[in-house]
Design an enzyme around this catalytic site. Structure first.
Site, PDB file in Angstrom:
ATOM      1  N   ASP A  45       0.835  -1.202   0.000  1.00  0.00           N
ATOM      2  CA  ASP A  45       0.000   0.000   0.000  1.00  0.00           C
ATOM      3  C   ASP A  45       0.868   1.250   0.000  1.00  0.00           C
ATOM      4  OD1 ASP A  45       0.858  -0.164   2.589  1.00  0.00           O
ATOM      5  OD2 ASP A  45      -1.124  -0.008   3.513  1.00  0.00           O
ATOM      6  N   SER A  46       2.199   1.073   0.009  1.00  0.00           N
ATOM      7  CA  SER A  46       3.115   2.194  -0.252  1.00  0.00           C
ATOM      8  C   SER A  46       2.828   2.764  -1.641  1.00  0.00           C
ATOM      9  CB  SER A  46       4.573   1.726  -0.167  1.00  0.00           C
ATOM     10  OG  SER A  46       4.766   0.559  -0.952  1.00  0.00           O
ATOM     11  N   ASP A  84      -0.946  -6.286  -0.088  1.00  0.00           N
ATOM     12  CA  ASP A  84      -1.337  -5.563   1.127  1.00  0.00           C
ATOM     13  C   ASP A  84      -2.827  -5.305   1.106  1.00  0.00           C
ATOM     14  OD1 ASP A  84       0.665  -4.972   2.927  1.00  0.00           O
ATOM     15  OD2 ASP A  84       1.311  -3.145   1.896  1.00  0.00           O
ATOM     16  N   LYS A 114      -1.106  -9.547   2.990  1.00  0.00           N
ATOM     17  CA  LYS A 114      -0.294  -8.994   4.094  1.00  0.00           C
ATOM     18  C   LYS A 114      -1.138  -8.031   4.924  1.00  0.00           C
ATOM     19  CE  LYS A 114       3.343  -6.033   3.689  1.00  0.00           C
ATOM     20  NZ  LYS A 114       2.898  -4.866   4.497  1.00  0.00           N
ATOM     21  N   GLU A 116      -1.138  -5.518   8.482  1.00  0.00           N
ATOM     22  CA  GLU A 116      -0.305  -4.829   9.470  1.00  0.00           C
ATOM     23  C   GLU A 116      -0.842  -5.041  10.891  1.00  0.00           C
ATOM     24  OE1 GLU A 116       0.401  -0.705   8.613  1.00  0.00           O
ATOM     25  OE2 GLU A 116       1.147  -1.126   6.599  1.00  0.00           O
ATOM     26  N   GLU A 184       9.520  -4.067  10.202  1.00  0.00           N
ATOM     27  CA  GLU A 184       9.974  -2.787   9.636  1.00  0.00           C
ATOM     28  C   GLU A 184      10.524  -1.867  10.725  1.00  0.00           C
ATOM     29  OE1 GLU A 184       7.190  -0.984   6.950  1.00  0.00           O
ATOM     30  OE2 GLU A 184       8.282   0.924   6.895  1.00  0.00           O
TER      31      GLU A 184
HETATM   32  O1  KIV Z   1       3.565  -1.111   1.567  1.00  0.00           O
HETATM   33  C1  KIV Z   1       4.733  -1.523   1.519  1.00  0.00           C
HETATM   34  O2  KIV Z   1       5.477  -1.266   0.568  1.00  0.00           O
HETATM   35  C2  KIV Z   1       5.215  -2.334   2.626  1.00  0.00           C
HETATM   36  C3  KIV Z   1       6.675  -2.641   2.683  1.00  0.00           C
HETATM   37  C4  KIV Z   1       7.428  -1.435   3.084  1.00  0.00           C
HETATM   38  C5  KIV Z   1       6.973  -3.787   3.554  1.00  0.00           C
HETATM   39  O3  KIV Z   1       4.449  -2.711   3.471  1.00  0.00           O
END
Ligand code: KIV
Length: 281
Positions: A45-46, A84, A114, A116, A184
């Site tokens: 989600d970055s 994510d 994934k 969090e 992280e």
């Molecule tokens: O969203 C993302 O890119 C991430 C990584 C930094 C692990 O969660």
């Protein structure tokens, strides 16, 4: 070659063979990661920040993430694809979390989801998704979706209370059934302890030596502008190369030197004559 499997990732951990994960958000990014031979691709989600221009990851929606994830799936053959789930798509209930995970699995072809966080509510979400038959990757330490509650985008596990919390969360995530854990921005010593305590692969980002590493694609290829986290290493300068190419193109267009004869199509003589005739009528 067939797609990398969860048992193969576990074997890599046992053999001490580092797992390489990178983020991707579109077809060309996925193709580049695939051609480079990475083990895992993360539709992070970055992408909210590095491709959609938001100032945090919180704003991105499930529908937006699915567009990115589907494009990445089309470009990924052998790498294991993790997606994510965005903020707000799992917070309400276990049922909501399962429904969101199902969308990423069915619509985007995600190999794993994934999530969090590792508090008791998040562990319940992980359990629910795993029970529904979808593999889960955990993510603790600096968790950008809840960065405001953590006091900002800052390293975690640096105080006794924070380190003890991370140990509890990591153990809980493994017990809840996750097959892999992203950690992280935590001290390397803590990662070393967690690697001893856990039997699932740990992928680090700003966490020192781990069973694998992940970086945001745009950070590592040098597209991200301005401040990047301490743990980022730029392995290329693709941003500068892109600006140089567009500047050269603009200069050629303005000078009238592009397009040249080699970039044009030739018309048959009678086609030009027919066009002239049509214009004259
Ligand atoms: O969203 C993302 O890119 C991430 C990584 C930094 C692990 O969660």
């Amino acid at each position: 070659m067939s797609r990398i499997s969860i048992p193969q990732l576990a074997e890599k951990r046992l053999a001490g063979e580092p797992i390489v994960m990178v983020t991707a958000y579109d077809f060309p990014g996925a193709r580049a990661a695939e051609r480079a031979g990475v083990d895992m691709v993360l539709v992070g989600d970055s992408g909210a920040q590095v491709v959609l221009g938001h100032d945090s990851t919180v704003a991105v929606t499930t529908d937006e993430m699915l567009v990115l994830a589907k494009a990445v799936r089309r470009g990924t053959d052998t790498a294991f694809l993790v997606c994510d789930v965005p903020f707000g798509s799992t917070e309400e209930s276990d049922a909501q979390a399962v429904a969101t995970a199902v969308r990423f699995t069915k619509e985007a072809g995600a190999d794993a989801i994934k999530l969090e966080g590792g508090n008791p509510t998040r562990l319940s979400r992980i359990r629910a998704i795993v029970d529904a038959g979808m593999p889960v990757v955990g993510h603790i330490g600096l968790t950008p979706q809840t960065a405001v509650a953590l006091g900002g985008l800052r390293a975690q596990g640096r105080t006794a209370a924070s380190a003890a919390r991370l140990v509890r969360e990591a153990r809980g995530i493994e017990e809840a059934g996750a097959f892999c854990l992203v950690i992280e921005a935590v001290p390397a010593e803590l990662t070393a302890l967690l690697r001893e305590a856990l039997s699932i692969p740990i992928i680090g980002i700003g966490a020192g030596a781990a069973d694998g590493q992940v970086l945001v694609l745009h950070d590592l290829i040098g597209v991200t502008e301005g401040h990047t986290a301490k743990f980022v290493k730029r392995f290329g300068e693709v941003g500068d190369a892109t600006v140089a190419a567009i500047t050269a193109y603009a200069a050629d267009v303005r000078a009238g030197s592009f397009p040249g004869p080699e970039h044009q199509y030739a018309a048959a003589e009678d086609a030009v004559a027919a066009a002239r005739e049509a214009l004259a009528q």
